[in-house]
Motif scaffolding. Structure first.
Motif, PDB file in Angstrom:
ATOM      1  N   PRO A  41       0.725  -1.059  -0.108  1.00 54.43           N
ATOM      2  CA  PRO A  41      -0.137   0.023  -0.128  1.00 54.43           C
ATOM      3  C   PRO A  41       0.810   1.366   0.018  1.00 54.43           C
ATOM      4  CG  PRO A  41      -0.898  -1.681   1.466  1.00 54.43           C
ATOM      5  CD  PRO A  41       0.519  -2.209   1.110  1.00 54.43           C
ATOM      6  N   LEU A  42       1.974   1.296   0.793  1.00 54.80           N
ATOM      7  CA  LEU A  42       2.813   2.390   0.614  1.00 54.80           C
ATOM      8  C   LEU A  42       3.365   2.759  -0.741  1.00 54.80           C
ATOM      9  CD1 LEU A  42       4.839   2.070   4.030  1.00 54.80           C
ATOM     10  CD2 LEU A  42       3.009   3.828   3.539  1.00 54.80           C
ATOM     11  N   ALA A  43       3.772   1.720  -1.403  1.00 52.15           N
ATOM     12  CA  ALA A  43       4.168   1.915  -2.777  1.00 52.15           C
ATOM     13  C   ALA A  43       3.192   2.569  -3.586  1.00 52.15           C
ATOM     14  CB  ALA A  43       4.531   0.517  -3.395  1.00 52.15           C
ATOM     15  N   ALA A  44       2.029   1.812  -3.464  1.00 52.86           N
ATOM     16  CA  ALA A  44       0.759   2.436  -4.626  1.00 52.86           C
ATOM     17  C   ALA A  44       0.460   3.842  -4.125  1.00 52.86           C
ATOM     18  CB  ALA A  44      -0.374   1.365  -4.322  1.00 52.86           C
ATOM     19  N   LEU A  45       0.428   3.846  -2.871  1.00 48.61           N
ATOM     20  CA  LEU A  45       0.249   5.605  -2.388  1.00 48.61           C
ATOM     21  C   LEU A  45       1.193   6.482  -2.945  1.00 48.61           C
ATOM     22  CD1 LEU A  45      -2.031   7.047  -0.553  1.00 48.61           C
ATOM     23  CD2 LEU A  45       0.007   6.730   1.168  1.00 48.61           C
ATOM     24  N   HIS A  46       2.631   6.083  -2.617  1.00 50.26           N
ATOM     25  CA  HIS A  46       3.697   7.082  -3.231  1.00 50.26           C
ATOM     26  C   HIS A  46       3.531   7.279  -4.649  1.00 50.26           C
ATOM     27  CE1 HIS A  46       7.558   8.086  -4.479  1.00 50.26           C
ATOM     28  NE2 HIS A  46       7.803   8.624  -3.364  1.00 50.26           N
ATOM     29  N   ALA A  47       3.269   6.132  -5.296  1.00 53.60           N
ATOM     30  CA  ALA A  47       3.291   6.029  -6.998  1.00 53.60           C
ATOM     31  C   ALA A  47       2.071   6.860  -7.250  1.00 53.60           C
ATOM     32  CB  ALA A  47       3.124   4.613  -7.665  1.00 53.60           C
ATOM     33  N   GLU A  77      13.368   9.495  -6.809  1.00 57.06           N
ATOM     34  CA  GLU A  77      12.228   9.434  -5.907  1.00 57.06           C
ATOM     35  C   GLU A  77      11.355   8.317  -6.330  1.00 57.06           C
ATOM     36  OE1 GLU A  77      11.807  10.216  -2.389  1.00 57.06           O
ATOM     37  OE2 GLU A  77      13.741  10.688  -3.032  1.00 57.06           O
ATOM     38  N   MET A  78      11.032   7.921  -7.769  1.00 58.57           N
ATOM     39  CA  MET A  78      10.463   6.854  -8.136  1.00 58.57           C
ATOM     40  C   MET A  78      11.109   5.377  -7.892  1.00 58.57           C
ATOM     41  SD  MET A  78       7.522   8.029  -9.211  1.00 58.57           S
ATOM     42  CE  MET A  78       7.073   6.724  -9.535  1.00 58.57           C
ATOM     43  N   ALA A 193      24.611   8.485 -12.021  1.00 53.92           N
ATOM     44  CA  ALA A 193      24.520   7.469 -10.727  1.00 53.92           C
ATOM     45  C   ALA A 193      23.108   7.074 -10.736  1.00 53.92           C
ATOM     46  CB  ALA A 193      25.126   8.106  -9.461  1.00 53.92           C
ATOM     47  N   VAL A 194      22.213   7.676 -10.658  1.00 58.62           N
ATOM     48  CA  VAL A 194      20.735   7.335 -10.496  1.00 58.62           C
ATOM     49  C   VAL A 194      20.417   6.666 -11.530  1.00 58.62           C
ATOM     50  CG1 VAL A 194      19.378   9.159 -11.203  1.00 58.62           C
ATOM     51  CG2 VAL A 194      18.512   7.798  -9.294  1.00 58.62           C
ATOM     52  N   LYS A 195      20.795   6.842 -12.760  1.00 58.03           N
ATOM     53  CA  LYS A 195      20.512   6.096 -14.097  1.00 58.03           C
ATOM     54  C   LYS A 195      21.036   4.436 -13.827  1.00 58.03           C
ATOM     55  CE  LYS A 195      20.216   9.675 -17.497  1.00 58.03           C
ATOM     56  NZ  LYS A 195      20.907  10.516 -18.631  1.00 58.03           N
ATOM     57  N   THR A 196      22.398   4.678 -13.209  1.00 58.26           N
ATOM     58  CA  THR A 196      23.038   3.128 -13.051  1.00 58.26           C
ATOM     59  C   THR A 196      22.213   2.352 -11.917  1.00 58.26           C
ATOM     60  OG1 THR A 196      25.073   4.099 -13.645  1.00 58.26           O
ATOM     61  CG2 THR A 196      24.973   1.792 -12.856  1.00 58.26           C
ATOM     62  N   ALA A 197      21.635   3.235 -11.000  1.00 59.51           N
ATOM     63  CA  ALA A 197      20.731   2.453 -10.018  1.00 59.51           C
ATOM     64  C   ALA A 197      19.712   1.992 -10.610  1.00 59.51           C
ATOM     65  CB  ALA A 197      20.500   3.659  -8.944  1.00 59.51           C
ATOM     66  N   GLY A 198      19.011   2.691 -11.834  1.00 59.39           N
ATOM     67  CA  GLY A 198      17.932   2.231 -12.391  1.00 59.39           C
ATOM     68  C   GLY A 198      18.112   0.964 -13.051  1.00 59.39           C
ATOM     69  N   LEU A 199      19.581   0.801 -13.517  1.00 56.89           N
ATOM     70  CA  LEU A 199      19.735  -0.490 -14.374  1.00 56.89           C
ATOM     71  C   LEU A 199      19.843  -1.647 -13.245  1.00 56.89           C
ATOM     72  CD1 LEU A 199      22.360   0.865 -16.878  1.00 56.89           C
ATOM     73  CD2 LEU A 199      20.365   0.171 -17.469  1.00 56.89           C
ATOM     74  N   THR A 317      17.190  10.371 -24.749  1.00 60.99           N
ATOM     75  CA  THR A 317      17.395   9.386 -23.840  1.00 60.99           C
ATOM     76  C   THR A 317      16.238   9.440 -22.721  1.00 60.99           C
ATOM     77  OG1 THR A 317      18.572  11.065 -22.680  1.00 60.99           O
ATOM     78  CG2 THR A 317      19.727   9.756 -24.285  1.00 60.99           C
ATOM     79  N   ALA A 318      15.556  10.315 -22.599  1.00 59.47           N
ATOM     80  CA  ALA A 318      14.282  10.374 -21.585  1.00 59.47           C
ATOM     81  C   ALA A 318      13.429   9.412 -22.037  1.00 59.47           C
ATOM     82  CB  ALA A 318      13.900  11.753 -21.604  1.00 59.47           C
ATOM     83  N   GLY A 319      13.096   9.482 -23.301  1.00 57.46           N
ATOM     84  CA  GLY A 319      12.307   8.546 -23.938  1.00 57.46           C
ATOM     85  C   GLY A 319      12.592   7.044 -23.307  1.00 57.46           C
ATOM     86  N   GLY A 320      13.687   6.735 -23.708  1.00 57.53           N
ATOM     87  CA  GLY A 320      14.314   5.430 -23.542  1.00 57.53           C
ATOM     88  C   GLY A 320      14.014   5.025 -21.944  1.00 57.53           C
ATOM     89  N   TRP A 321      14.489   5.889 -21.165  1.00 61.80           N
ATOM     90  CA  TRP A 321      14.550   5.606 -19.476  1.00 61.80           C
ATOM     91  C   TRP A 321      13.100   5.628 -19.209  1.00 61.80           C
ATOM     92  CZ3 TRP A 321      18.585   3.895 -17.174  1.00 61.80           C
ATOM     93  CH2 TRP A 321      19.833   4.040 -17.983  1.00 61.80           C
ATOM     94  N   HIS A 322      12.194   6.513 -19.805  1.00 63.75           N
ATOM     95  CA  HIS A 322      10.777   6.219 -19.300  1.00 63.75           C
ATOM     96  C   HIS A 322      10.311   5.029 -19.596  1.00 63.75           C
ATOM     97  CE1 HIS A 322      11.076  10.469 -18.130  1.00 63.75           C
ATOM     98  NE2 HIS A 322      10.114  10.203 -17.244  1.00 63.75           N
ATOM     99  N   LEU A 323      10.513   4.399 -20.790  1.00 59.76           N
ATOM    100  CA  LEU A 323      10.184   3.564 -21.338  1.00 59.76           C
ATOM    101  C   LEU A 323      10.626   2.102 -20.649  1.00 59.76           C
ATOM    102  CD1 LEU A 323       8.261   2.044 -23.432  1.00 59.76           C
ATOM    103  CD2 LEU A 323      10.202   1.981 -25.128  1.00 59.76           C
ATOM    104  N   ALA A 324      11.719   2.169 -20.286  1.00 64.80           N
ATOM    105  CA  ALA A 324      12.452   0.995 -19.565  1.00 64.80           C
ATOM    106  C   ALA A 324      12.047   0.940 -17.916  1.00 64.80           C
ATOM    107  CB  ALA A 324      13.984   1.104 -19.421  1.00 64.80           C
ATOM    108  N   LEU A 325      12.034   2.161 -17.260  1.00 74.10           N
ATOM    109  CA  LEU A 325      11.743   2.242 -15.933  1.00 74.10           C
ATOM    110  C   LEU A 325      10.258   2.568 -15.486  1.00 74.10           C
ATOM    111  CD1 LEU A 325      15.169   4.255 -14.902  1.00 74.10           C
ATOM    112  CD2 LEU A 325      14.630   1.800 -15.043  1.00 74.10           C
ATOM    113  N   MET A 326       9.771   3.518 -16.080  1.00 71.62           N
ATOM    114  CA  MET A 326       8.377   3.802 -15.793  1.00 71.62           C
ATOM    115  C   MET A 326       7.489   2.698 -16.391  1.00 71.62           C
ATOM    116  SD  MET A 326       6.028   7.056 -17.111  1.00 71.62           S
ATOM    117  CE  MET A 326       4.297   7.179 -16.794  1.00 71.62           C
ATOM    118  N   GLY A 327       7.748   2.329 -17.533  1.00 71.47           N
ATOM    119  CA  GLY A 327       7.093   1.246 -18.317  1.00 71.47           C
ATOM    120  C   GLY A 327       7.475  -0.078 -17.815  1.00 71.47           C
TER     121      GLY A 327
END
Length: 417
Positions: A41-47, A77-78, A193-199, A317-327
């Motif tokens: 629930p915390l994850a859903a609330l934050h998202a 934060e995401m 660094a945060v992009k690498t954390a996303g990977l 590059t923003a499109g690729g990161w959003h597709l990989a991480l947001m999607g």
């Protein structure tokens, strides 16, 4: 009608329902009985709330961000907020099950929630001055998970958790680097660094999907659970995560954009290859299978997009990161919370209809978020619409699942996975 039972005080009869209600544990004990009950629930609330508030009320101009770009706070934060809470809930629920040990409960879970939540309040406003405190909070809950996993592994003399612990340690390392660069006021270095954390999170995603897909597919094919008709290809279990590790190594080593681009394309192809696990006949159209396959599809497409950029494609590059991480990660979080939330409250498949609606909403929000990258919509209206639909998706999930997770009647109910 349930027959009454005698009231020992001599004042009459008390219905059984009243007795049961009086014996029910308080709501806060129910919600902290296992990690998934508190952190999903915390994850859903934050998202649902954080991205909407960033766009609708602040237009990404975070009130406290004086040195660090708001986009750094947003991506961080995401990953460590919504997705991080889902990760805590998944690991604190799955690890005890895999090692046949008692799960964390009560104060231990509230302590993790306190560390996680402290950093999220700071992240909501982008308070640069409090970055060191937020770093301690985030590193605190990650370190606690690592110690917890090591203790389980040592106690059970098991290597089941070691791969997860390696990726989790890498997650902590890149969080430390990200926070250090944010403290120094270097937005570019913090972004990298945060992009690498996303990977790293995508590497964790590959591991998690390999563990979840098998029991879910078998349950779809044989609801009785008597047989296991689905057998995954051994080569797919760690291929995606392994190739993501190569991408991370290339980024750390300072490889050229072309080399990193080819590795990104290879990692993306490995995620797309996982789609073959969903080809199980007509059952491939079931919401449970679609929910597990879509994250791999979007993560793979996003990584290939980024690889193409590295090879000179005229894409953002923003499109690729959003597709990989947001999607990819966003839909993976939804799938894990939906399936695990059912199994661990004594329910089974199929997924509720609300989850199908949530999947549709999240997909629509990803498409809207990508629209400005292809010049289809102006950024503000596209981002606002995407944040509203994204929030609606997780709000629907929370509306459907919170009654299950907070129901004392489901304590101790498990049905696989």
């Amino acid at each position: 009608m349930t027959p009454p039972i005698p009231n020992l005080s001599g004042t009459g009869f008390v219905p059984v329902e009243v007795i049961k209600a009086q014996m029910r544990p308080p709501r806060h004990r129910v919600i902290s009985d296992e990690g998934f009950r508190l952190f999903f629930p915390l994850a859903a609330l934050h998202a649902a709330l954080w991205p909407f508030l960033w766009v609708a009320l602040q237009d990404y101009a975070l009130l406290g961000a004086t040195e660090i770009a708001p986009t750094v706070w947003h991506m961080h934060e995401m990953l460590f907020g919504a997705f991080g809470a889902a990760l805590i809930g998944f690991l604190t629920t799955a690890w005890p099950e895999w090692t046949d040990t008692a799960p964390l409960r009560g104060r231990a879970l509230w302590g993790l929630a306190g560390l996680w939540g402290g950093a999220r309040i700071i992240g909501l406003l982008g308070l640069d001055a409090l970055t060191p405190f937020a770093a301690l909070c985030d590193l605190g809950w990650i370190a606690a998970l690592v110690v917890y996993g090591l203790r389980l592994s040592w106690r059970q003399r098991s290597d089941t958790l070691l791969a997860f612990l390696a990726w989790l340690s890498a997650f902590a390392a890149f969080e430390a680097v990200t926070r250090a660069q944010m403290t120094l006021g270097d937005s570019f270095a913090a972004t990298e660094a945060v992009k690498t954390a996303g990977l790293v999170f995508l590497g964790l995603l590959g591991l998690a999907l390999s563990r979840i897909t098998v029991p879910v597919s078998n349950l779809v094919l044989d609801p009785s659970g008597a047989t296991s008709p689905y057998r995954p290809h051994p080569g797919r279990l760690n291929l995606a995560s392994g190739l993501v590790a190569l991408v991370i190594a290339a980024r750390i080593a300072g490889a050229s954009e072309a080399v990193t681009g080819w590795l990104l394309i290879a990692a993306g192809a490995a995620f797309l290859d996982r789609l073959a696990e969903g080809f199980i006949g007509r059952a491939a159209l079931r919401a449970e299978i679609v929910a597990l396959m879509l994250p791999s599809a979007l993560a793979g497409a996003g990584l290939i997009w980024l690889g193409a950029v590295g090879l000179g494609a005229d894409l953002s590059t923003a499109g690729g990161w959003h597709l990989a991480l947001m999607g990819g990660l966003g839909l993976a979080v939804l799938a894990v919370m939906s399936i695990s939330g059912l199994f661990h409250t004594g329910h089974s498949l199929p997924l509720p209809g609300a989850v199908r609606g949530t999947l549709t909403l999240l997909l629509a929000s990803v498409v809207l978020r990508l629209a400005p990258e292809t010049d289809l919509l102006d950024p503000f209206h596209a981002h606002l619409a995407a944040s509203v639909i994204w929030a609606a998706g997780f709000a629907v999930w929370l509306w459907r699942y919170l009654p299950l997770l907070a129901n004392p009647e489901t304590l101790g109910d498990h049905d696989g996975c």
